[in-house]
Enzyme design. Structure first.
Site, PDB file in Angstrom:
ATOM      1  N   LYS A 206      47.838  55.432  31.950  1.00  0.00           N
ATOM      2  CA  LYS A 206      47.790  54.906  30.581  1.00  0.00           C
ATOM      3  C   LYS A 206      46.345  54.853  30.083  1.00  0.00           C
ATOM      4  CE  LYS A 206      48.733  50.814  27.837  1.00  0.00           C
ATOM      5  NZ  LYS A 206      49.369  49.510  27.699  1.00  0.00           N
ATOM      6  N   GLU A 212      41.860  54.628  41.409  1.00  0.00           N
ATOM      7  CA  GLU A 212      42.667  55.370  42.389  1.00  0.00           C
ATOM      8  C   GLU A 212      43.097  56.718  41.813  1.00  0.00           C
ATOM      9  OE1 GLU A 212      43.131  52.228  41.522  1.00  0.00           O
ATOM     10  OE2 GLU A 212      43.684  50.968  43.235  1.00  0.00           O
ATOM     11  N   GLY A 263      52.162  49.431  31.012  1.00  0.00           N
ATOM     12  CA  GLY A 263      52.270  50.384  32.120  1.00  0.00           C
ATOM     13  C   GLY A 263      53.607  50.284  32.843  1.00  0.00           C
ATOM     14  N   ARG A 264      54.046  49.065  33.139  1.00  0.00           N
ATOM     15  CA  ARG A 264      55.289  48.895  33.902  1.00  0.00           C
ATOM     16  C   ARG A 264      56.532  49.103  33.054  1.00  0.00           C
ATOM     17  NH1 ARG A 264      52.077  44.628  33.458  1.00  0.00           N
ATOM     18  NH2 ARG A 264      52.759  42.752  32.370  1.00  0.00           N
ATOM     19  N   GLU A 349      54.326  41.403  38.134  1.00  0.00           N
ATOM     20  CA  GLU A 349      53.151  41.637  37.291  1.00  0.00           C
ATOM     21  C   GLU A 349      53.388  41.046  35.897  1.00  0.00           C
ATOM     22  OE1 GLU A 349      51.419  45.614  35.917  1.00  0.00           O
ATOM     23  OE2 GLU A 349      50.236  45.257  37.709  1.00  0.00           O
ATOM     24  N   HIS A 380      70.306  45.161  58.872  1.00  0.00           N
ATOM     25  CA  HIS A 380      69.871  45.254  60.262  1.00  0.00           C
ATOM     26  C   HIS A 380      68.400  44.910  60.398  1.00  0.00           C
ATOM     27  CE1 HIS A 380      73.734  46.881  61.509  1.00  0.00           C
ATOM     28  NE2 HIS A 380      73.733  47.447  60.308  1.00  0.00           N
ATOM     29  N   LYS A 489      39.591  44.565  41.276  1.00  0.00           N
ATOM     30  CA  LYS A 489      39.027  45.877  40.907  1.00  0.00           C
ATOM     31  C   LYS A 489      37.505  45.792  40.807  1.00  0.00           C
ATOM     32  CE  LYS A 489      42.846  47.394  37.925  1.00  0.00           C
ATOM     33  NZ  LYS A 489      43.232  47.741  36.556  1.00  0.00           N
TER      34      LYS A 489
END
Ligand code: F6P
Length: 522
Positions: A206, A212, A263-264, A349, A380, A489
């Site tokens: 965005k 990253e 973003g999400r 978030e 399990h 960050k």
């Protein structure tokens, strides 16, 4: 629009009294025995999703009080502001309009004359058309065998989750890869499996500043050039609101979106391009249409029949009255294996906040921890704790009625396990309090899709977005910012320099100790 924080309403006090009188000791087994209609009373049909909410710790009076709470806080007006293009992301002074990305027209005709929304809608349709045409072009291009999405957070989780979920609808012969982590192992592993001449890199960000993604994109470009790749315009595309930065990076093929898409919440935008490439323009439109169906349901269904509202209210009831700190999500469909991770960002978030929209510290908790794994695998691993641990953890099952394979027996067994787990959580088993004793009375919700398709997945994801909006709205927080990710960050930049230089001046004892360990030769 006047919003009132949940704890400042009469319904909040009434709910506290209700909890003390009937909530704390509510027993599901007694409730079912007393009311043969309980399943019908507490199940809901929303577009493409059926929900059994009857195994939750609430009665009709509590549900009514929670609905009162929604009305008293101003939830309907807040929802209308969301769908009206209001500046509801107040800390960033932005509208929140991801819903517009899946709306063929502004959703409520009352708002369609609004010039901001109408103008945005025109841009959305033009961008969608360009992006889908590009997706079809890539699909038809036999020279492109591999598509690598480079992005993180919302620029990874949504498209990755959806591409995996809809694998059965994907075009054979196009391999999709997702690189998110700055850990070079991830990109290196993908680079080993691809060739520059047959790869398309999608740089999804965005902001086009996320370290990253920028690091991975730079390394991918360097690899591409070092391997003799030349045509960046053909082999790199950017999905971003920051087209200028993408151009400066050297990418000329760009698909934009807008600052009013969080973003999400961006899988419906250009960020969804990997999905559009996988399932095609028609499939992507079905995905949008399913979400739009859920938007309309959220806008127009009365509160008692409104599934996002009912789920959001339950979240508040559990978090603030029962004090449950976590919710486990259990998708009984292996293609939904990234669904829990996707929901983690969406909910935690959005609603992991400790101050209200005015910046005042909240006297109550907000987002629970959201976690899970596909069933039956989770059974399990951690279901032991869900059944017999000291914490009560509500579980949200998702099951799909019709599979897309024809292997005999598997699907019945899978569904039987989902239903049996919900049943076991509720019923428990008496063993005089010993090791084989199950207390039972453990709540769960059960979401059921007819089939896992682009349409139903779109509806399911929009449902989750809106339930997060509902709880966030009642809590009086801004669900659309994420300042909490910023500090780390900034500090990482400083630590990166210090890792290279060895300068530990002014650092706390633990951080300087770790730096020394990392820099030591033994
Ligand atoms: O660090 C958090 C975050 O800002 C998320 O909200 C976002 O989805 C992710 O980083 C990626 O951001 P971008 O798409 O701008 O690279």
């Amino acid at each position: 629009m006047t919003l009132i924080r949940c704890d400042q309403t009469p319904a909040w006090t009434a709910l506290q009294n209700q909890f003390d009188a009937h909530g704390r000791n509510f027993d599901l087994r007694t409730a079912f025995a007393a009311d043969p209609q309980r399943f019908a009373t507490f199940s809901l049909k929303a577009p493409h999703v059926f929900a059994d909410l009857s195994k939750n710790l609430l009665d009709a009076d509590t549900r009514q009080l929670l609905q009162d709470l929604a009305v008293q806080t101003g939830l309907p007006a807040h929802r209308d502001a969301l769908f009206g293009g209001g500046i509801i992301n107040t800390t960033e002074q932005r509208a929140v309009m991801h819903w517009l990305l899946r709306s063929p027209s502004p959703i409520d005709t009352a708002h369609s004359a609004d010039t901001f929304v109408a103008k945005a809608a025109t841009e959305v349709q033009a961008t969608l058309a360009a992006m889908l045409a590009y997706a079809e072009q890539v699909r038809a291009d036999n020279g492109i065998t591999d598509v690598v999405n480079i992005g993180i957070g919302g620029s990874d989780l949504g498209p990755q989750m959806a591409v995996l979920a809809l694998d059965e609808f994907a075009l054979p012969g196009k391999r999709l890869h997702f690189v998110s982590n700055v850990d070079g192992h991830e990109l290196a592993a993908v680079l080993k499996r691809i060739r520059p001449e047959s790869t398309l890199f999608l740089v999804a960000s965005k902001t086009f500043t996320t370290i990253e993604t920028m690091t991975n994109a730079q390394s991918a470009r360097a690899w591409f050039l070092a391997q003799g790749g030349a045509d960046i315009a053909r082999h790199f595309a950017a999905l971003t609101t920051n087209v200028k930065a993408a151009n400066a990076f050297g990418i000329t093929t760009t698909f934009g979106f807008w600052d009013w898409v969080g973003g999400r919440y961006s899988v419906w935008s250009a960020i969804g391009l990997p999905l559009a490439i996988a399932i095609g323009a028609a499939g992507f439109k079905d995905f949008l249409a399913g979400a739009n169906d859920m938007d309309r349901h959220f806008c127009h269904a009365p509160l008692p029949q409104n599934l996002p509202v009912q789920l959001g209210l339950l979240d508040v009831w559990y978090r603030n009255f029962h004090g449950f700190g976590s919710r486990s999500v259990a998708p009984y469909h292996s293609a939904l294996r990234r669904y829990p991770a996707y929901l983690q960002q969406l909910e935690m978030e959005s609603n992991g906040k400790r101050v209200d929209t005015a910046g005042r510290a909240l006297p109550y908790r907000t987002s629970p921890v959201v976690w899970g794994e596909p069933g039956t695998n989770g059974q399990h691993a951690f279901f032991q704790m869900l059944h017999q641990g000291g914490d009560v953890i509500p579980v949200e099952f998702v099951a799909v009625k019709h599979p897309r394979h024809d292997l005999p027996d598997h699907h019945t067994l899978l569904l039987a396990n989902a239903v049996a787990q919900a049943q076991a959580l509720m019923l428990g088993k008496n063993d005089d309090g010993g090791h084989k004793h199950f207390t039972g009375n453990r709540p769960s919700s059960f979401l059921l899709l007819d089939a896992l398709t682009p349409t139903s997945l779109g509806a399911l994801i929009a449902l989750q977005e809106h339930r997060v909006f509902v709880s966030g709205s009642l809590w009086g927080i801004n669900s659309f910012d994420q300042w909490g990710v910023e500090l780390g960050k900034v500090l990482a930049k400083d630590i990166q320099t210090r890792l290279i230089s060895g300068n530990a001046a002014g650092l706390d004892g633990s951080t300087s100790g770790l730096l020394a360990q990392l820099r030591s030769s033994n």
